[in-house]
Design a protein around this motif. Structure first.
Motif, PDB file in Angstrom:
ATOM      1  N   CYS A 188       4.263  10.050  -0.020  1.00  0.00           N
ATOM      2  CA  CYS A 188       3.933  10.070  -1.453  1.00  0.00           C
ATOM      3  C   CYS A 188       3.338   8.737  -1.900  1.00  0.00           C
ATOM      4  O   CYS A 188       2.362   8.695  -2.654  1.00  0.00           O
ATOM      5  CB  CYS A 188       5.178  10.382  -2.274  1.00  0.00           C
ATOM      6  N   ALA A 189       3.944   7.647  -1.432  1.00  0.00           N
ATOM      7  CA  ALA A 189       3.444   6.318  -1.786  1.00  0.00           C
ATOM      8  C   ALA A 189       2.021   6.127  -1.285  1.00  0.00           C
ATOM      9  O   ALA A 189       1.152   5.595  -1.993  1.00  0.00           O
ATOM     10  CB  ALA A 189       4.363   5.250  -1.206  1.00  0.00           C
ATOM     11  N   ASN A 190       1.751   6.576  -0.055  1.00  0.00           N
ATOM     12  CA  ASN A 190       0.401   6.459   0.513  1.00  0.00           C
ATOM     13  C   ASN A 190      -0.599   7.285  -0.267  1.00  0.00           C
ATOM     14  O   ASN A 190      -1.737   6.870  -0.498  1.00  0.00           O
ATOM     15  CB  ASN A 190       0.410   6.903   1.978  1.00  0.00           C
ATOM     16  N   SER A 191      -0.151   8.481  -0.682  1.00  0.00           N
ATOM     17  CA  SER A 191      -1.030   9.359  -1.447  1.00  0.00           C
ATOM     18  C   SER A 191      -1.380   8.741  -2.801  1.00  0.00           C
ATOM     19  O   SER A 191      -2.532   8.778  -3.239  1.00  0.00           O
ATOM     20  CB  SER A 191      -0.360  10.716  -1.654  1.00  0.00           C
ATOM     21  N   ILE A 192      -0.377   8.145  -3.451  1.00  0.00           N
ATOM     22  CA  ILE A 192      -0.603   7.493  -4.745  1.00  0.00           C
ATOM     23  C   ILE A 192      -1.566   6.314  -4.589  1.00  0.00           C
ATOM     24  O   ILE A 192      -2.489   6.131  -5.388  1.00  0.00           O
ATOM     25  CB  ILE A 192       0.730   7.021  -5.348  1.00  0.00           C
TER      26      ILE A 192
ATOM     27  N   LEU B  23     -12.404  -1.890   8.902  1.00  0.00           N
ATOM     28  CA  LEU B  23     -12.140  -1.021   7.763  1.00  0.00           C
ATOM     29  C   LEU B  23     -10.669  -1.148   7.385  1.00  0.00           C
ATOM     30  O   LEU B  23      -9.818  -1.369   8.249  1.00  0.00           O
ATOM     31  CB  LEU B  23     -12.466   0.439   8.107  1.00  0.00           C
ATOM     32  N   LYS B  24     -10.358  -0.993   6.108  1.00  0.00           N
ATOM     33  CA  LYS B  24      -8.978  -1.141   5.652  1.00  0.00           C
ATOM     34  C   LYS B  24      -8.174   0.123   5.945  1.00  0.00           C
ATOM     35  O   LYS B  24      -8.670   1.235   5.840  1.00  0.00           O
ATOM     36  CB  LYS B  24      -8.944  -1.439   4.150  1.00  0.00           C
ATOM     37  N   ARG B  25      -6.897  -0.086   6.303  1.00  0.00           N
ATOM     38  CA  ARG B  25      -5.971   1.018   6.544  1.00  0.00           C
ATOM     39  C   ARG B  25      -5.028   1.192   5.347  1.00  0.00           C
ATOM     40  O   ARG B  25      -4.703   0.223   4.658  1.00  0.00           O
ATOM     41  CB  ARG B  25      -5.091   0.750   7.771  1.00  0.00           C
ATOM     42  N   ALA B  26      -4.537   2.408   5.165  1.00  0.00           N
ATOM     43  CA  ALA B  26      -3.456   2.667   4.218  1.00  0.00           C
ATOM     44  C   ALA B  26      -2.128   2.396   4.919  1.00  0.00           C
ATOM     45  O   ALA B  26      -2.103   2.060   6.110  1.00  0.00           O
ATOM     46  CB  ALA B  26      -3.522   4.119   3.736  1.00  0.00           C
TER      47      ALA B  26
ATOM     48  N   ASP C 102       0.042   4.347   6.026  1.00  0.00           N
ATOM     49  CA  ASP C 102       0.312   5.247   7.141  1.00  0.00           C
ATOM     50  C   ASP C 102      -0.650   5.031   8.306  1.00  0.00           C
ATOM     51  O   ASP C 102      -0.614   5.759   9.302  1.00  0.00           O
ATOM     52  CB  ASP C 102       0.247   6.713   6.685  1.00  0.00           C
ATOM     53  N   GLY C 103      -1.504   4.018   8.205  1.00  0.00           N
ATOM     54  CA  GLY C 103      -2.426   3.702   9.291  1.00  0.00           C
ATOM     55  C   GLY C 103      -3.775   4.373   9.190  1.00  0.00           C
ATOM     56  O   GLY C 103      -4.689   4.057   9.964  1.00  0.00           O
ATOM     57  N   LYS C 104      -3.938   5.301   8.225  1.00  0.00           N
ATOM     58  CA  LYS C 104      -5.218   5.990   8.085  1.00  0.00           C
ATOM     59  C   LYS C 104      -6.256   5.083   7.424  1.00  0.00           C
ATOM     60  O   LYS C 104      -5.932   4.280   6.563  1.00  0.00           O
ATOM     61  CB  LYS C 104      -5.037   7.265   7.260  1.00  0.00           C
ATOM     62  N   VAL C 105      -7.509   5.240   7.837  1.00  0.00           N
ATOM     63  CA  VAL C 105      -8.595   4.457   7.263  1.00  0.00           C
ATOM     64  C   VAL C 105      -8.872   4.928   5.840  1.00  0.00           C
ATOM     65  O   VAL C 105      -8.954   6.132   5.575  1.00  0.00           O
ATOM     66  CB  VAL C 105      -9.868   4.597   8.121  1.00  0.00           C
TER      67      VAL C 105
END
Length: 315
Positions: free
Chosen positions: A80-84, A288-291, A293-296
């Motif tokens: 949820c935090a990553n999505s926000i 490139l920056k990651r979130a 959760d590690g996703k770009v």
């Protein structure tokens, strides 16, 4: 048990990594943290929940029953935090409608135009694209969201960044003014008799050039005529002097040789290989920056267009 509000999101992230890795060392490595910091976070969580959470057995951390129960909820909280965070970043990007790419001068020519062409096929066709010079600050600028991507010759070890190796240079080309004496016999032993024009960012450690190292070994240290911030400045210096330069990115070579009065020629393979002894082949990296959760974070079309541009610039 203390209130859950006393638990920081970073501690929850550490908890989840401990659950997945079963080791403070591996969890620390995965998150780019020190092992003591991970241990302190675990001790804090133990106080909050009044439970050991992980018990060491056979050099592994084994989750307690409470830990198994907590993991799914904590993992959902992180998601949820990553999505926000992602929604907030996308909202800002949409509002500003701009993309900034930090790049070394060898790979600046045509970069913005290539991305603009890709933007026209995306869901946000009105995005403005600009470039800025890569520097030591670019790493932090990307982490802070001040720029959207970076192209350079250095690998980044920051956990917040994807540092992707795209392509290696496989041959250098000599560039000098058309009437330069070097064209009579363009060997490396003759090249070191003339001053060098360098770009501000070189694709070698500590900005050392292989020919400069070779010249020094021969007892004839090369003189630096100019350190140019971009290809236009480099061209001006070459046109108005007996200086020369060696460059490995074909798009940059094509730009310089298209200028009236300048000439480019591929270096002899054996001599080029000899110069690079002791040097790794220069590598171009895309940052490139990651979130969390590690996703770009950057959109896929941007990543793909930058990769395509880098590869095509070397052909």
């Amino acid at each position: 048990m203390k209130k859950l509000s006393s638990v920081h999101l970073s501690a929850i992230e550490i908890f989840c990594q401990l659950y997945l890795k079963n080791s403070t060392t591996d969890a620390a490595s995965s998150l780019g943290l020190s092992q003591p910091k991970v241990s302190r976070a675990l001790n804090g969580l133990r106080e909050v929940f009044d439970d050991p959470l992980f018990i060491r057995k056979n050099n592994k951390l084994v989750p307690t029953e409470l830990t198994h129960a907590l993991y799914d909820d904590f993992a959902e909280m992180l998601a949820c935090a990553n999505s926000i965070e992602s929604d907030a970043i996308n909202s800002v990007c949409t509002a500003e409608s701009s993309i900034i790419i930090s790049t070394v001068p060898q790979l600046e020519i045509g970069l913005a135009q290539r991305v603009i062409e890709e933007v026209q096929h995306s869901i946000t066709p009105n995005v403005a694209v600009s470039t800025q010079a890569w520097s030591e600050r670019s790493e932090q600028q990307l982490i802070d969201g001040e720029i959207d991507a970076a192209i350079c010759f250095r690998h980044s070890t920051k956990k917040e960044l994807l540092s992707k190796s795209i392509i290696q240079h496989r041959g250098g080309q000599l560039v000098a003014r058309e009437g330069h004496p070097i064209w009579q016999n363009p060997t490396i032993d003759n090249m070191i008799d003339y001053p060098m024009v360098k770009l501000v960012t070189m694709p070698f450690p500590a900005n050392k050039s292989p020919i400069g190292v070779y010249a020094k070994a021969q007892g004839k240290p090369m003189q630096i005529y100019a350190t140019a911030p971009d290809l236009g400045s480099a061209a001006s210096s070459l046109l108005n002097s007996d200086a020369l330069m060696i460059i490995g990115v074909k798009a940059a070579v094509d730009f310089l040789s298209s200028i009236s009065g300048l000439r480019a020629q591929k270096m002899d393979y054996a001599e080029d290989k000899f110069l690079l002894q002791g040097f790794c082949h220069p590598t171009v990296y895309l940052w490139l920056k990651r979130a969390l959760d590690g996703k770009v974070i950057a959109p896929l079309w941007l990543q793909q267009s930058l990769e395509t541009y880098i590869v095509s610039s070397h052909k």
